[in-house]
Every structure is written in structure tokens, then in C-alpha cells.
Design a protein around this motif. Structure first.
Motif, PDB file in Angstrom:
ATOM      1  N   ALA A  66       0.838  -1.206   0.000  1.00  0.00           N
ATOM      2  CA  ALA A  66       0.000   0.000   0.000  1.00  0.00           C
ATOM      3  C   ALA A  66       0.867   1.248   0.000  1.00  0.00           C
ATOM      4  O   ALA A  66       1.058   1.897   1.028  1.00  0.00           O
ATOM      5  CB  ALA A  66      -0.936  -0.006   1.206  1.00  0.00           C
ATOM      6  N   PRO A  67       1.410   1.622  -1.157  1.00  0.00           N
ATOM      7  CA  PRO A  67       2.204   2.852  -1.248  1.00  0.00           C
ATOM      8  C   PRO A  67       1.315   4.086  -1.342  1.00  0.00           C
ATOM      9  O   PRO A  67       0.171   4.017  -1.794  1.00  0.00           O
ATOM     10  CB  PRO A  67       2.990   2.651  -2.548  1.00  0.00           C
ATOM     11  N   ILE A  68       1.865   5.211  -0.903  1.00  0.00           N
ATOM     12  CA  ILE A  68       1.192   6.498  -1.076  1.00  0.00           C
ATOM     13  C   ILE A  68       1.957   7.261  -2.150  1.00  0.00           C
ATOM     14  O   ILE A  68       3.195   7.274  -2.154  1.00  0.00           O
ATOM     15  CB  ILE A  68       1.140   7.284   0.249  1.00  0.00           C
ATOM     16  N   GLN A  69       1.240   7.872  -3.083  1.00  0.00           N
ATOM     17  CA  GLN A  69       1.884   8.576  -4.187  1.00  0.00           C
ATOM     18  C   GLN A  69       1.061   9.795  -4.569  1.00  0.00           C
ATOM     19  O   GLN A  69      -0.168   9.780  -4.501  1.00  0.00           O
ATOM     20  CB  GLN A  69       2.015   7.664  -5.418  1.00  0.00           C
ATOM     21  N   PHE A  70       1.782  10.831  -4.976  1.00  0.00           N
ATOM     22  CA  PHE A  70       1.135  12.058  -5.429  1.00  0.00           C
ATOM     23  C   PHE A  70       1.742  12.498  -6.757  1.00  0.00           C
ATOM     24  O   PHE A  70       2.942  12.343  -6.987  1.00  0.00           O
ATOM     25  CB  PHE A  70       1.332  13.186  -4.403  1.00  0.00           C
ATOM     26  N   ALA A  71       0.933  13.102  -7.614  1.00  0.00           N
ATOM     27  CA  ALA A  71       1.453  13.701  -8.837  1.00  0.00           C
ATOM     28  C   ALA A  71       2.322  14.894  -8.474  1.00  0.00           C
ATOM     29  O   ALA A  71       2.128  15.521  -7.424  1.00  0.00           O
ATOM     30  CB  ALA A  71       0.299  14.138  -9.733  1.00  0.00           C
ATOM     31  N   PRO A  72       3.297  15.229  -9.304  1.00  0.00           N
ATOM     32  CA  PRO A  72       4.101  16.426  -9.039  1.00  0.00           C
ATOM     33  C   PRO A  72       3.199  17.634  -8.802  1.00  0.00           C
ATOM     34  O   PRO A  72       2.247  17.877  -9.550  1.00  0.00           O
ATOM     35  CB  PRO A  72       4.924  16.580 -10.316  1.00  0.00           C
ATOM     36  N   GLY A  73       3.487  18.376  -7.729  1.00  0.00           N
ATOM     37  CA  GLY A  73       2.659  19.529  -7.387  1.00  0.00           C
ATOM     38  C   GLY A  73       1.593  19.233  -6.352  1.00  0.00           C
ATOM     39  O   GLY A  73       0.960  20.158  -5.833  1.00  0.00           O
ATOM     40  N   LEU A  85       0.416  15.779   6.368  1.00  0.00           N
ATOM     41  CA  LEU A  85       0.491  15.985   4.917  1.00  0.00           C
ATOM     42  C   LEU A  85       1.288  17.240   4.559  1.00  0.00           C
ATOM     43  O   LEU A  85       1.910  17.305   3.502  1.00  0.00           O
ATOM     44  CB  LEU A  85      -0.908  16.042   4.307  1.00  0.00           C
ATOM     45  N   ALA A  86       1.310  18.220   5.452  1.00  0.00           N
ATOM     46  CA  ALA A  86       2.174  19.378   5.224  1.00  0.00           C
ATOM     47  C   ALA A  86       3.636  18.944   5.231  1.00  0.00           C
ATOM     48  O   ALA A  86       4.446  19.438   4.437  1.00  0.00           O
ATOM     49  CB  ALA A  86       1.924  20.447   6.293  1.00  0.00           C
ATOM     50  N   GLY A  87       3.973  18.006   6.126  1.00  0.00           N
ATOM     51  CA  GLY A  87       5.340  17.492   6.162  1.00  0.00           C
ATOM     52  C   GLY A  87       5.703  16.752   4.894  1.00  0.00           C
ATOM     53  O   GLY A  87       6.842  16.848   4.412  1.00  0.00           O
ATOM     54  N   VAL A  88       4.745  16.027   4.331  1.00  0.00           N
ATOM     55  CA  VAL A  88       4.985  15.320   3.070  1.00  0.00           C
ATOM     56  C   VAL A  88       5.260  16.310   1.947  1.00  0.00           C
ATOM     57  O   VAL A  88       6.214  16.163   1.171  1.00  0.00           O
ATOM     58  CB  VAL A  88       3.780  14.419   2.729  1.00  0.00           C
ATOM     59  N   VAL A  89       4.428  17.350   1.862  1.00  0.00           N
ATOM     60  CA  VAL A  89       4.586  18.339   0.796  1.00  0.00           C
ATOM     61  C   VAL A  89       5.874  19.126   0.981  1.00  0.00           C
ATOM     62  O   VAL A  89       6.643  19.328   0.028  1.00  0.00           O
ATOM     63  CB  VAL A  89       3.364  19.280   0.756  1.00  0.00           C
ATOM     64  N   ASP A  90       6.140  19.568   2.199  1.00  0.00           N
ATOM     65  CA  ASP A  90       7.348  20.356   2.458  1.00  0.00           C
ATOM     66  C   ASP A  90       8.616  19.550   2.153  1.00  0.00           C
ATOM     67  O   ASP A  90       9.616  20.102   1.689  1.00  0.00           O
ATOM     68  CB  ASP A  90       7.377  20.825   3.913  1.00  0.00           C
ATOM     69  N   GLY A  91       8.548  18.228   2.411  1.00  0.00           N
ATOM     70  CA  GLY A  91       9.696  17.372   2.146  1.00  0.00           C
ATOM     71  C   GLY A  91       9.764  16.863   0.723  1.00  0.00           C
ATOM     72  O   GLY A  91      10.690  16.139   0.375  1.00  0.00           O
ATOM     73  N   PHE A  94       7.230  11.224  -1.777  1.00  0.00           N
ATOM     74  CA  PHE A  94       6.254  10.333  -2.412  1.00  0.00           C
ATOM     75  C   PHE A  94       5.685  10.882  -3.723  1.00  0.00           C
ATOM     76  O   PHE A  94       4.489  10.771  -3.995  1.00  0.00           O
ATOM     77  CB  PHE A  94       5.112  10.007  -1.438  1.00  0.00           C
ATOM     78  N   VAL A  95       6.554  11.453  -4.533  1.00  0.00           N
ATOM     79  CA  VAL A  95       6.124  11.970  -5.840  1.00  0.00           C
ATOM     80  C   VAL A  95       6.158  10.830  -6.855  1.00  0.00           C
ATOM     81  O   VAL A  95       7.177  10.171  -7.046  1.00  0.00           O
ATOM     82  CB  VAL A  95       7.034  13.124  -6.297  1.00  0.00           C
ATOM     83  N   LYS A  96       5.018  10.612  -7.485  1.00  0.00           N
ATOM     84  CA  LYS A  96       4.879   9.512  -8.440  1.00  0.00           C
ATOM     85  C   LYS A  96       5.949   9.595  -9.528  1.00  0.00           C
ATOM     86  O   LYS A  96       6.223  10.671 -10.068  1.00  0.00           O
ATOM     87  CB  LYS A  96       3.493   9.553  -9.079  1.00  0.00           C
ATOM     88  N   GLY A  97       6.572   8.454  -9.810  1.00  0.00           N
ATOM     89  CA  GLY A  97       7.581   8.386 -10.844  1.00  0.00           C
ATOM     90  C   GLY A  97       8.987   8.647 -10.363  1.00  0.00           C
ATOM     91  O   GLY A  97       9.947   8.419 -11.107  1.00  0.00           O
TER      92      GLY A  97
END
Length: 210
Positions: A66-73, A85-91, A94-97
Motif C-alpha cells: 500500500a504505497p502512497i503517491q502524489f502527482a508532481p505539485g 500531509l504538510a510534512g509530506v509536501v514540504d519534504g 512520495f512523488v509519483k515516478g
């Protein structure tokens, strides 16, 4: 509060759910690795998980990644995230690709494994096909491992419990950003919504175990 361990598990009715074993958590150079590496090292988490997965797979347990992934941006979530989730974005995690979002080499999915799709938040059930897959396979017991002990693993544990699954949490196959958070979740929250056990105890429930 204590919860007795089952005598045995039926592998056909059991799934081992591996939450976010991705390079950004597990590997040197990962965006969030420094935050979790202390707990990971303290319980030898990755090696224990790798060994358990091999045993469980051989016994016929369904292995679900169960991976977590986000599109760039990070367009899938709010433009002003807060909390974890702010920590994920700031860091920029988990950017797809990208390498950081890939499942780590130690737990590369094997033929017959299933990769859960759509995880964008904390609870693995919330935005994914996990519930559909479990019910289609007539799974009754889910064993949880991964990141973070007190976040995505705990959120998934609570949902699994309320959905009627028997939930097992693997206490030495999870990790958090501090020992205090890790230990508190396992001591106080896990027994309320699951049967906590070590990876060795889970392995001992598999068919053929001594």
C-alpha cells in the motif's frame, strides 16, 4: 488491556498489508528517512518485515503493498495542507515516478502480490481499492506493518476494526518518528483496535510453524 493471540491463522483468509515501505521512508537519502531511521534500527524493522513477508507468502498469505503517491505539485490534496500531509509536501516526498515513491528493494512486489491503488491520505481504506480486494478474496484477517506506527498504520487499524476484520498489528514491523510516539501507540491504542503481536508471533501462527 490485553488481547489473546489466535491459535492459528488461515492463510487463505489472511492478508499482510505493507503500508508505505517506500524509499522516502526506508532508504538512506529518502525525504523522510532521517525521521524514522532511529525506530527502524531499534527494532530491526525492515529485516524482520522482509523475512516475515517471505514466510507469509510461502504459506499462502496474500501480500498487499500500500504505497502512497502524489502527482508532481500535489494537486490531489488541498493547496494548504497541515499536519502530517504538510510534512509530506514540504519534504517533497512520495512523488509519483520518482525514486522516493518506489517500494524499497527489500520488499519489491513479487508475482502474486497485489499493489493497492489510490492511497493519498492516512487511512489505507479511505481512497483505495483495499476494501474491495479484501472482500473479493474473502479475507477475514489483516496483519498490518509499515509507517507510521501512530499515523497510517493506526488509521488503517481503526478502520479495519470497524469494518469487521480481525486486525493484527505487527509491533516490530512498524516505525514512527520517535520512540515515544511509537511506544505510546503500541501500548495504549493498538490493544483497543487490534491484536498486537511481534513478527515472530505472527510467523508462529502460520501453518507448519513449530
Amino acid at each position: 488491556m490485553t488481547s489473546a493471540l489466535p491459535q492459528r491463522i488461515d492463510p487463505v483468509r489472511t492478508a499482510l498489508v505493507l503500508i508505505e515501505f517506500q524509499n522516502d521512508f526506508t532508504s538512506e537519502g529518502g525525504a523522510l528517512h532521517d525521521a524514522v531511521k532511529g525506530v527502524m534500527a531499534g527494532n530491526d524493522m525492515l529485516a524482520k518485515t522482509r523475512d516475515l513477508v517471505a514466510r507469509a507468502r510461502a504459506a499462502g498469505v496474500s501480500i498487499l503493498h500500500a504505497p502512497i503517491q502524489f502527482a508532481p505539485g500535489y494537486g490531489e490534496i488541498t493547496a494548504r495542507p497541515y499536519g502530517i500531509l504538510a510534512g509530506v509536501v514540504d519534504g517533497k516526498a512520495f512523488v509519483k515516478g520518482e525514486w522516493g515513491a518506489e517500494i524499497c528493494e527489500a520488499l519489491t512486489p513479487q508475482p502474486g502480490d497485489i499493489v493497492i491503488e489510490g492511497k493519498r491520505g492516512l487511512d489505507t481504506f479511505a481512497s483505495t481499492n483495499l476494501d474491495f480486494i479484501l472482500r473479493s478474496k474473502r479475507i477475514e484477517t489483516i496483519a498490518l506493518a509499515g509507517f507510521l506506527t501512530n499515523c497510517c498504520v493506526e488509521s488503517t487499524m481503526r478502520s479495519g476494526y470497524e469494518k469487521g476484520f480481525e486486525v493484527l498489528t505487527l509491533t516490530d514491523a512498524v516505525a514512527a518518528t520517535s520512540e515515544a510516539e511509537h511506544d505510546a501507540a503500541i501500548a495504549y491504542d493498538y490493544p483497543m483496535f487490534s491484536r498486537p503481536m511481534t513478527s515472530a508471533e505472527f510467523a508462529g501462527l502460520l501453518p507448519g510453524a513449530a
